[in-house]
Design a protein around this motif. Structure first.
Motif, PDB file in Angstrom:
ATOM      1  N   ILE A 127       0.849  -1.193   0.000  1.00 28.94           N
ATOM      2  CA  ILE A 127       0.000   0.000   0.000  1.00 28.94           C
ATOM      3  C   ILE A 127       0.885   1.244   0.000  1.00 28.94           C
ATOM      4  O   ILE A 127       1.669   1.459   0.932  1.00 28.94           O
ATOM      5  N   GLY A 128       0.747   2.069  -1.039  1.00 26.62           N
ATOM      6  CA  GLY A 128       1.583   3.267  -1.172  1.00 26.62           C
ATOM      7  C   GLY A 128       0.802   4.540  -0.961  1.00 26.62           C
ATOM      8  O   GLY A 128       0.449   5.238  -1.919  1.00 26.62           O
ATOM      9  N   TYR A 129       0.516   4.841   0.313  1.00 28.17           N
ATOM     10  CA  TYR A 129      -0.142   6.111   0.634  1.00 28.17           C
ATOM     11  C   TYR A 129       0.869   7.083   1.260  1.00 28.17           C
ATOM     12  O   TYR A 129       1.102   8.162   0.765  1.00 28.17           O
ATOM     13  N   SER A 130       1.471   6.665   2.396  1.00 30.40           N
ATOM     14  CA  SER A 130       2.245   7.601   3.218  1.00 30.40           C
ATOM     15  C   SER A 130       3.499   8.100   2.498  1.00 30.40           C
ATOM     16  O   SER A 130       4.100   7.386   1.707  1.00 30.40           O
ATOM     17  N   ALA A 134       3.653  13.347   4.444  1.00 31.86           N
ATOM     18  CA  ALA A 134       2.197  13.157   4.355  1.00 31.86           C
ATOM     19  C   ALA A 134       1.831  11.833   5.003  1.00 31.86           C
ATOM     20  O   ALA A 134       1.948  10.776   4.385  1.00 31.86           O
ATOM     21  N   GLY A 135       1.473  11.902   6.277  1.00 30.59           N
ATOM     22  CA  GLY A 135       1.067  10.697   7.001  1.00 30.59           C
ATOM     23  C   GLY A 135      -0.380  10.860   7.419  1.00 30.59           C
ATOM     24  O   GLY A 135      -1.311  10.565   6.670  1.00 30.59           O
ATOM     25  N   THR A 136      -0.563  11.417   8.619  1.00 29.70           N
ATOM     26  CA  THR A 136      -1.917  11.700   9.074  1.00 29.70           C
ATOM     27  C   THR A 136      -2.618  12.625   8.084  1.00 29.70           C
ATOM     28  O   THR A 136      -3.771  12.406   7.719  1.00 29.70           O
ATOM     29  N   ASN A 161       6.068   1.562   3.212  1.00 30.82           N
ATOM     30  CA  ASN A 161       5.306   0.681   2.294  1.00 30.82           C
ATOM     31  C   ASN A 161       5.602  -0.760   2.657  1.00 30.82           C
ATOM     32  O   ASN A 161       6.504  -1.399   2.113  1.00 30.82           O
ATOM     33  N   THR A 162       4.797  -1.270   3.570  1.00 27.95           N
ATOM     34  CA  THR A 162       5.044  -2.592   4.130  1.00 27.95           C
ATOM     35  C   THR A 162       4.809  -3.674   3.074  1.00 27.95           C
ATOM     36  O   THR A 162       3.787  -3.657   2.386  1.00 27.95           O
ATOM     37  N   GLY A 163       5.769  -4.594   2.956  1.00 26.38           N
ATOM     38  CA  GLY A 163       5.624  -5.707   2.011  1.00 26.38           C
ATOM     39  C   GLY A 163       6.137  -5.409   0.613  1.00 26.38           C
ATOM     40  O   GLY A 163       6.150  -6.304  -0.238  1.00 26.38           O
ATOM     41  N   PRO A 364       2.929  -0.632  19.855  1.00 28.75           N
ATOM     42  CA  PRO A 364       2.972   0.796  19.497  1.00 28.75           C
ATOM     43  C   PRO A 364       2.591   1.061  18.049  1.00 28.75           C
ATOM     44  O   PRO A 364       1.860   1.996  17.753  1.00 28.75           O
ATOM     45  N   TYR A 365       3.037   0.219  17.106  1.00 26.73           N
ATOM     46  CA  TYR A 365       2.706   0.569  15.718  1.00 26.73           C
ATOM     47  C   TYR A 365       1.298   0.173  15.322  1.00 26.73           C
ATOM     48  O   TYR A 365       0.773   0.678  14.330  1.00 26.73           O
ATOM     49  N   LEU A 366       0.655  -0.677  16.126  1.00 31.49           N
ATOM     50  CA  LEU A 366      -0.750  -0.985  15.821  1.00 31.49           C
ATOM     51  C   LEU A 366      -1.617   0.275  15.941  1.00 31.49           C
ATOM     52  O   LEU A 366      -2.653   0.394  15.307  1.00 31.49           O
ATOM     53  N   ARG A 367      -1.148   1.226  16.763  1.00 30.13           N
ATOM     54  CA  ARG A 367      -1.890   2.484  16.900  1.00 30.13           C
ATOM     55  C   ARG A 367      -1.889   3.303  15.611  1.00 30.13           C
ATOM     56  O   ARG A 367      -2.721   4.170  15.416  1.00 30.13           O
ATOM     57  N   PHE A 368      -0.877   3.058  14.730  1.00 26.08           N
ATOM     58  CA  PHE A 368      -0.750   3.865  13.507  1.00 26.08           C
ATOM     59  C   PHE A 368      -1.497   3.276  12.322  1.00 26.08           C
ATOM     60  O   PHE A 368      -2.000   4.007  11.480  1.00 26.08           O
ATOM     61  N   GLY A 369      -1.457   1.932  12.202  1.00 31.92           N
ATOM     62  CA  GLY A 369      -1.986   1.266  10.996  1.00 31.92           C
ATOM     63  C   GLY A 369      -3.418   1.689  10.708  1.00 31.92           C
ATOM     64  O   GLY A 369      -4.240   1.768  11.622  1.00 31.92           O
TER      65      GLY A 369
HETATM   66  C1  LIG Z   1       4.888  -0.361  11.030  1.00 32.79           C
HETATM   67  C2  LIG Z   1       4.175   0.574  10.123  1.00 32.79           C
HETATM   68  C3  LIG Z   1       3.661   0.085   8.924  1.00 32.79           C
HETATM   69  C4  LIG Z   1       3.026   0.953   8.038  1.00 32.79           C
HETATM   70  N1  LIG Z   1       2.605   0.475   6.821  1.00 32.79           N
HETATM   71  C5  LIG Z   1       2.131   1.352   5.895  1.00 32.79           C
HETATM   72  C6  LIG Z   1       1.848   0.939   4.553  1.00 32.79           C
HETATM   73  O1  LIG Z   1       1.978  -0.242   4.207  1.00 32.79           O
HETATM   74  N2  LIG Z   1       1.465   1.870   3.649  1.00 32.79           N
HETATM   75  C7  LIG Z   1       1.329   3.200   3.967  1.00 32.79           C
HETATM   76  O2  LIG Z   1       0.982   3.986   3.092  1.00 32.79           O
HETATM   77  N3  LIG Z   1       1.572   3.630   5.239  1.00 32.79           N
HETATM   78  C8  LIG Z   1       1.980   2.737   6.190  1.00 32.79           C
HETATM   79  N4  LIG Z   1       2.263   3.181   7.472  1.00 32.79           N
HETATM   80  C9  LIG Z   1       2.171   4.611   7.761  1.00 32.79           C
HETATM   81  C10 LIG Z   1       1.062   4.991   8.732  1.00 32.79           C
HETATM   82  O3  LIG Z   1      -0.183   4.964   8.100  1.00 32.79           O
HETATM   83  C11 LIG Z   1       1.467   6.393   9.226  1.00 32.79           C
HETATM   84  O4  LIG Z   1       2.550   6.217  10.107  1.00 32.79           O
HETATM   85  C12 LIG Z   1       0.349   7.093   9.924  1.00 32.79           C
HETATM   86  O5  LIG Z   1      -0.652   7.461   9.008  1.00 32.79           O
HETATM   87  C13 LIG Z   1       0.862   8.334  10.679  1.00 32.79           C
HETATM   88  O6  LIG Z   1       1.611   9.165   9.834  1.00 32.79           O
HETATM   89  P1  LIG Z   1       3.061   9.698  10.250  1.00 32.79           P
HETATM   90  O7  LIG Z   1       3.905   8.509  10.606  1.00 32.79           O
HETATM   91  O8  LIG Z   1       3.565  10.587   9.140  1.00 32.79           O
HETATM   92  O9  LIG Z   1       2.876  10.514  11.559  1.00 32.79           O
HETATM   93  P2  LIG Z   1       2.402  12.036  11.689  1.00 32.79           P
HETATM   94  O10 LIG Z   1       1.249  12.268  10.791  1.00 32.79           O
HETATM   95  O11 LIG Z   1       3.597  12.925  11.517  1.00 32.79           O
HETATM   96  O12 LIG Z   1       1.938  12.079  13.169  1.00 32.79           O
HETATM   97  C14 LIG Z   1       2.873  12.080  14.248  1.00 32.79           C
HETATM   98  C15 LIG Z   1       2.152  12.176  15.562  1.00 32.79           C
HETATM   99  O13 LIG Z   1       1.322  13.336  15.601  1.00 32.79           O
HETATM  100  C16 LIG Z   1      -0.022  12.984  15.953  1.00 32.79           C
HETATM  101  N5  LIG Z   1      -0.945  13.787  15.104  1.00 32.79           N
HETATM  102  C17 LIG Z   1      -0.781  14.103  13.809  1.00 32.79           C
HETATM  103  N6  LIG Z   1      -1.843  14.818  13.362  1.00 32.79           N
HETATM  104  C18 LIG Z   1      -2.700  14.930  14.408  1.00 32.79           C
HETATM  105  C19 LIG Z   1      -3.990  15.553  14.578  1.00 32.79           C
HETATM  106  N7  LIG Z   1      -4.594  16.198  13.561  1.00 32.79           N
HETATM  107  N8  LIG Z   1      -4.566  15.468  15.797  1.00 32.79           N
HETATM  108  C20 LIG Z   1      -3.953  14.826  16.830  1.00 32.79           C
HETATM  109  N9  LIG Z   1      -2.733  14.221  16.726  1.00 32.79           N
HETATM  110  C21 LIG Z   1      -2.116  14.273  15.535  1.00 32.79           C
HETATM  111  C22 LIG Z   1      -0.155  11.514  15.602  1.00 32.79           C
HETATM  112  O14 LIG Z   1      -1.043  10.861  16.449  1.00 32.79           O
HETATM  113  C23 LIG Z   1       1.222  11.001  15.805  1.00 32.79           C
HETATM  114  O15 LIG Z   1       1.399  10.546  17.127  1.00 32.79           O
HETATM  115  C24 LIG Z   1       2.879   2.320   8.390  1.00 32.79           C
HETATM  116  C25 LIG Z   1       3.378   2.809   9.609  1.00 32.79           C
HETATM  117  C26 LIG Z   1       4.017   1.952  10.469  1.00 32.79           C
HETATM  118  C27 LIG Z   1       4.570   2.520  11.749  1.00 32.79           C
END
Ligand SMILES: Cc1cc2nc3c(=O)[nH]c(=O)nc-3n(C[C@H](O)[C@H](O)[C@H](O)COP(=O)(O)OP(=O)(O)OC[C@H]3O[C@@H](n4cnc5c(N)ncnc54)[C@H](O)[C@@H]3O)c2cc1C
Length: 389
Positions: A127-130, A134-136, A161-163, A364-369
């Motif tokens: 999955i290529g989103y992040s 550009a995460g959250t 991009n896991t996998g 910890p990372y389950l909180r992000f997925g």
């Molecule tokens: C092990 C692992 C596997 C992953 N696999 C994939 C994958 O296969 N494909 C893919 O596309 N992505 C993948 N991700 C990415 C994952 O979706 C992102 O890490 C997630 O969306 C958070 O983005 P970020 O890491 O840029 O953190 P950020 O967006 O920078 O956030 C950092 C911190 O700020 C807090 N924060 C940010 N914005 C807000 C807000 N508006 N309100 C309150 N708090 C906020 C967050 O809670 C977080 O604690 C993976 C991540 C991990 C850790």
């Protein structure tokens, strides 16, 4: 209200258990634990995936017309939850999120082209989103796809991009209109990961899971690789994330840890823990309650999908509750086990079948997925209870 599973559901769980007994032996279990339990490319674990494909379970909820089984989302949830209980790798997002999104938003040619090989296990998606910035705030993604004649040319960088190191294709979100508001100028493409111009670099997580940075430099793909309509990608990403979230809050691992903890405390080895620290009785009692709540939240979200509703708030509720429960449960296991809890999951004689340390490191990372838990709380408040943005 009847909370018990039906006879059909219980028979289904038995069938899943018997499949695991035949196909998830000691070697696969050891390799799965060693590799961080999910999304891994160890040989025995890959063989397990092939067995899943042969059984037809990679197309569990997909239409029969493409080789699927048309079973319910609830059955898929029961299967995934049972897999998690035994530490087996889950059915991946190709089947549980990408395929249903192609079905909903792709054109008929794309249904015919992609669904059968996903179900046969021949095509597997990363999955290529992040992206690094550009995460959250995913709609800020900058990886660019430009139309040149009958081709699209892709440039940019994805992260986490896991996998990607073993998948065949990437489900890739790109910016296709620089002038449009950020949610409107995004499109989704299917890109073979062996195209010239793609490079993959490993990123190792603390939990032992490998994920990747993937770079795209002048990668040319045909126009048929655009999913659905151009600039409509945000809707497709949201659909795929909705499907993903229903599967993120599995309770299997935490149920297993709870069962292992109870068995350990009741054993000769662990009996002293409660004698020395009677308050642990309350802690374990609370864990049993929380695990049951998590299970019921999950059931509701999966049932809502089958009833034709999108469980926006409910899927987020189960995701927040269960992923945070994973962390609490792993913490309790560490308190009970003391230094023994730090043993590597693959060490001979490791207590609780290695689940304590592996869950402690994965939690910890389950909180992000599927979107981090802070955002899930926003979704619950806004979509579930109409609180202002
Ligand atoms: C092990 C692992 C596997 C992953 N696999 C994939 C994958 O296969 N494909 C893919 O596309 N992505 C993948 N991700 C990415 C994952 O979706 C992102 O890490 C997630 O969306 C958070 O983005 P970020 O890491 O840029 O953190 P950020 O967006 O920078 O956030 C950092 C911190 O700020 C807090 N924060 C940010 N914005 C807000 C807000 N508006 N309100 C309150 N708090 C906020 C967050 O809670 C977080 O604690 C993976 C991540 C991990 C850790």
């Amino acid at each position: 209200m009847e909370f018990e599973l039906s006879k059909d559901h219980l028979n289904w769980i038995d069938e899943v258990r018997s499949f695991l007994k035949d196909n998830f032996g000691a070697q696969a279990q050891a390799q799965a634990l060693e590799a961080g339990r999910e999304w891994n490319d160890k040989p025995a674990v890959r063989e397990f995936r092939s067995a899943l494909a042969r059984k037809g379970w990679l197309g569990l909820t997909l239409p029969r017309a493409y080789g699927g089984m048309e079973r319910s989302t609830f059955d898929q949830f029961l299967l995934m939850d049972e897999f998690a209980y035994w530490g087996a790798p889950s059915i991946d997002l190709s089947s549980s999120a990408v395929a249903p999104t192609i079905l909903r938003h792709g054109n008929p040619e794309q249904h015919k082209k992609w669904l059968p090989p996903i179900i046969e296990g021949k095509v597997e998606f990363a999955i290529g989103y992040s992206e690094p910035d550009a995460g959250t705030d995913l709609a800020s993604l900058r990886t660019r796809a430009e139309r040149r004649g009958k081709q699209w040319v892709i440039n940019g960088e994805k992260i986490w991009n896991t996998g990607a190191e073993y998948c065949t294709h990437e489900w890739l979100a790109c910016r296709t209109d620089l002038q449009a508001p950020k949610h409107r100028g995004i499109s989704v493409f299917i890109v073979a990961l062996n195209e010239p111009g793609i490079s993959i670099e490993p990123l190792w997580t603390w939990g032992g899971l490998r994920t990747n940075k993937v770079r795209f430099q002048d990668v040319c793909i045909g126009e048929e690789n655009l999913v659905g309509e151009v600039n409509e990608g945000w809707r497709y990403v949201s659909t795929a994330l909705d499907f993903e979230r229903v599967t993120v809050g599995l309770t299997g691992a935490v149920r297993r840890l709870k069962d292992e903890l109870v068995a350990y405390i009741n054993s000769e080895k662990g009996a002293h823990t409660v004698q020395e620290r009677p308050e642990l009785r309350h802690t374990i009692g609370q864990l049993v309650v929380d695990t049951e709540v998590a299970r019921l939240l999950n059931y509701r979200a999966a049932w809502m999908v089958d009833a034709g509703t999108v469980p926006y708030a409910e899927a987020s509720m189960t995701k927040v509750y269960t992923t945070e429960l994973n962390a609490r449960a792993a913490d309790i296991a560490m308190q009970v086990l003391g230094p023994l809890g730090r043993m590597d999951p693959t060490d001979p004689g490791v207590p609780l079948s290695g689940f304590a340390q592996s869950l402690y490191r994965a939690a910890p990372y389950l909180r992000f997925g599927g979107g981090n838990n802070e955002i899930q709380r926003d979704i619950i408040a806004q979509r579930g209870f109409a609180l202002p943005r």
